[in-house]
Design a protein around this motif. Sequence first.
Motif, PDB file in Angstrom:
ATOM      1  N   GLU A  29      74.691  14.545  67.312  1.00 26.56           N
ATOM      2  CA  GLU A  29      74.293  14.331  68.092  1.00 26.56           C
ATOM      3  C   GLU A  29      74.894  12.626  68.710  1.00 26.56           C
ATOM      4  N   PRO A  30      75.561  12.721  69.059  1.00 29.43           N
ATOM      5  CA  PRO A  30      76.239  10.982  68.952  1.00 29.43           C
ATOM      6  C   PRO A  30      74.792   9.646  68.984  1.00 29.43           C
ATOM      7  N   PHE A  31      74.153  10.384  68.810  1.00 31.17           N
ATOM      8  CA  PHE A  31      72.410   8.969  68.809  1.00 31.17           C
ATOM      9  C   PHE A  31      72.042   8.434  67.428  1.00 31.17           C
ATOM     10  N   GLN A  32      70.931   8.141  67.348  1.00 33.31           N
ATOM     11  CA  GLN A  32      70.374   7.641  66.587  1.00 33.31           C
ATOM     12  C   GLN A  32      69.105   7.898  66.990  1.00 33.31           C
ATOM     13  N   VAL A  33      68.344   8.781  67.894  1.00 31.78           N
ATOM     14  CA  VAL A  33      66.396   8.805  67.067  1.00 31.78           C
ATOM     15  C   VAL A  33      66.687   9.593  65.998  1.00 31.78           C
ATOM     16  N   ASN A  34      65.224   9.472  65.209  1.00 30.02           N
ATOM     17  CA  ASN A  34      64.518   9.538  64.445  1.00 30.02           C
ATOM     18  C   ASN A  34      63.914  11.675  64.659  1.00 30.02           C
ATOM     19  N   LEU A  35      64.369  12.100  63.197  1.00 26.72           N
ATOM     20  CA  LEU A  35      64.193  13.358  62.736  1.00 26.72           C
ATOM     21  C   LEU A  35      62.930  13.561  62.207  1.00 26.72           C
ATOM     22  N   ALA A  36      61.706  13.717  62.571  1.00 18.33           N
ATOM     23  CA  ALA A  36      60.462  14.970  61.536  1.00 18.33           C
ATOM     24  C   ALA A  36      60.043  15.917  61.525  1.00 18.33           C
ATOM     25  N   LEU A  37      60.526  16.437  59.859  1.00 17.74           N
ATOM     26  CA  LEU A  37      59.733  17.666  59.957  1.00 17.74           C
ATOM     27  C   LEU A  37      58.506  17.893  60.013  1.00 17.74           C
ATOM     28  N   SER A  38      57.423  18.747  60.109  1.00 16.30           N
ATOM     29  CA  SER A  38      56.261  19.096  59.718  1.00 16.30           C
ATOM     30  C   SER A  38      56.968  19.887  58.575  1.00 16.30           C
ATOM     31  N   LEU A  39      57.116  19.813  57.856  1.00 14.51           N
ATOM     32  CA  LEU A  39      57.079  20.398  56.941  1.00 14.51           C
ATOM     33  C   LEU A  39      55.976  21.107  55.752  1.00 14.51           C
ATOM     34  N   HIS A  40      54.362  20.680  55.509  1.00 11.19           N
ATOM     35  CA  HIS A  40      53.378  20.550  55.372  1.00 11.19           C
ATOM     36  C   HIS A  40      53.193  21.658  54.403  1.00 11.19           C
ATOM     37  N   ALA A  41      54.429  22.121  52.980  1.00 12.83           N
ATOM     38  CA  ALA A  41      53.716  22.883  52.487  1.00 12.83           C
ATOM     39  C   ALA A  41      55.292  22.463  51.437  1.00 12.83           C
ATOM     40  N   PRO A  42      55.118  22.175  50.248  1.00 16.14           N
ATOM     41  CA  PRO A  42      55.475  22.540  49.168  1.00 16.14           C
ATOM     42  C   PRO A  42      56.691  23.678  49.258  1.00 16.14           C
ATOM     43  N   THR A  43      56.428  25.083  49.811  1.00 15.46           N
ATOM     44  CA  THR A  43      56.489  26.342  48.360  1.00 15.46           C
ATOM     45  C   THR A  43      56.913  27.179  49.865  1.00 15.46           C
ATOM     46  N   GLN A  44      57.642  28.375  49.898  1.00 23.28           N
ATOM     47  CA  GLN A  44      58.095  29.691  50.851  1.00 23.28           C
ATOM     48  C   GLN A  44      56.738  29.967  51.132  1.00 23.28           C
ATOM     49  N   GLU A  45      56.017  30.816  50.215  1.00 27.58           N
ATOM     50  CA  GLU A  45      54.739  31.174  49.997  1.00 27.58           C
ATOM     51  C   GLU A  45      53.869  30.426  50.741  1.00 27.58           C
ATOM     52  N   LEU A  46      53.555  29.077  50.258  1.00 28.99           N
ATOM     53  CA  LEU A  46      52.277  28.638  51.131  1.00 28.99           C
ATOM     54  C   LEU A  46      52.831  28.830  52.319  1.00 28.99           C
ATOM     55  N   ARG A  47      54.235  27.622  52.371  1.00 27.06           N
ATOM     56  CA  ARG A  47      54.354  27.450  54.556  1.00 27.06           C
ATOM     57  C   ARG A  47      54.341  28.697  55.205  1.00 27.06           C
ATOM     58  N   GLN A  48      55.021  30.248  54.730  1.00 24.71           N
ATOM     59  CA  GLN A  48      54.715  31.281  55.757  1.00 24.71           C
ATOM     60  C   GLN A  48      52.818  31.676  55.527  1.00 24.71           C
ATOM     61  N   GLU A  49      52.632  31.290  55.079  1.00 27.33           N
ATOM     62  CA  GLU A  49      50.678  31.517  55.165  1.00 27.33           C
ATOM     63  C   GLU A  49      50.410  30.267  55.967  1.00 27.33           C
ATOM     64  N   ILE A  50      51.188  29.485  56.689  1.00 28.17           N
ATOM     65  CA  ILE A  50      50.189  28.807  56.916  1.00 28.17           C
ATOM     66  C   ILE A  50      50.953  28.227  58.712  1.00 28.17           C
ATOM     67  N   MET A  51      52.611  28.708  58.328  1.00 31.29           N
ATOM     68  CA  MET A  51      53.054  28.245  59.235  1.00 31.29           C
ATOM     69  C   MET A  51      53.906  29.255  59.702  1.00 31.29           C
ATOM     70  N   PRO A  52      53.837  30.055  60.649  1.00 26.25           N
ATOM     71  CA  PRO A  52      54.273  31.473  60.697  1.00 26.25           C
ATOM     72  C   PRO A  52      56.032  30.971  61.027  1.00 26.25           C
ATOM     73  N   ILE A  53      56.433  30.435  61.403  1.00 27.40           N
ATOM     74  CA  ILE A  53      57.244  29.893  61.782  1.00 27.40           C
ATOM     75  C   ILE A  53      58.856  29.812  60.326  1.00 27.40           C
ATOM     76  N   ALA A  54      58.232  29.636  59.068  1.00 24.89           N
ATOM     77  CA  ALA A  54      59.211  29.741  57.690  1.00 24.89           C
ATOM     78  C   ALA A  54      58.979  31.243  57.523  1.00 24.89           C
TER      79      ALA A  54
END
Length: 346
Positions: free
Chosen positions: A203-228
């Motif tokens: 996109e042609p603008f400078q809006v900031n992006l934040a990622l809700s990461l919340h876990a450093p590995t695939q295994e843990l991330r999919q445990e707490i965030m189904p989107i993973a």
Amino acid sequence: MLTLEQLTDFCQKHEIPAFRAKQIAHAIYQEGVESFDDITTIPKPLKKLLSENLQISTVTPTAQEMSGDGSTLKILFKLPDDNTIEGVLMQFKDGRRTVCISSEVGCPLKCKFCASGTLTFKRSLTWEEMADQVIFFSRYLRRQKAEVNHVVYMGIGEPFRNYDNLMKSLKVLMDPEYIGLGARKITVSTAGMVEKIRQFADEPFQVNLALSLHAPTQELRQEIMPIALRYKLDDLMDAIRYYVDKTKRRISFEYVMLRGINDTEKCAKQLAKLVKGMLCHVNLIPYNATDIPGIEGSEKATIKRFQEILEEAGIPATTRVSLGQDISAACGQLANKAQKPFATKK
Ligand code: SF4
């Protein structure tokens, strides 16, 4: 939310001179009037015609909660179809006045730690409903001779599920005709929709992006965030690298600190390794109490140690100052619970 184009079309249809559209838009967005009757520059019959046919806002405040220290105001808004959402104004000591808005009615992503995820998902918001939350708080602050200076899309919902409406709302927030907020004062937060992160980077603008990461590995991330389960961590990090390369902008990684789940020293080291070398910032978020069983916030000392490990590895990291915990207006707490009837203070 009424745009100048909509007002111009309305005037044309009713054979009203075009300059009236500009007068009306000016009164709504530059002077902050809340009803057509309050516009001093237009004749009475026109006020009546407008009131009978148009709505200034798509969101109606119906309940409110103010935190004990007066820093945080949470509003329950009713939408035209009677669904409800919440928006929050946070006034920080350093002068930041940040509005956090919702992008959906309920959230279908169901992150395990998030109160908003416990709400039944009904629908995504229109761009008007998103922008009108900001316009509401802008009017509220105007009465205190202040203005909104930051907007974060971190309330209920995943904004990238609703991409076109998100884009339209961003455009009106940045447009000087309406709110005129600088792109760098706006942050969109995503739980990690890979293809949309790439689209957003283009996109042609400078809006900031934040990622809700919340876990450093695939295994843990999919445990707490189904989107993973749908978007793997490797692909997500590739998309983030694309965003940083393309925009030359820093990415914020949001990381909510959950006791005994993602707050160990091992997790801190894994996280440092994951984001090493990237133009980034890690924002550690103390978890705010909700009614969700089995989920608690980390101890202060644990958060401090976690941050130290990141910093020792050369990763810029801070711990978020959390406002509004006493009224469930803090991160992950929005669950449409504001209770006191809304009263306008003039
Ligand atoms: S953290 Fe965000 S994406 Fe996850 S359930 Fe809550 S509102 Fe939805």
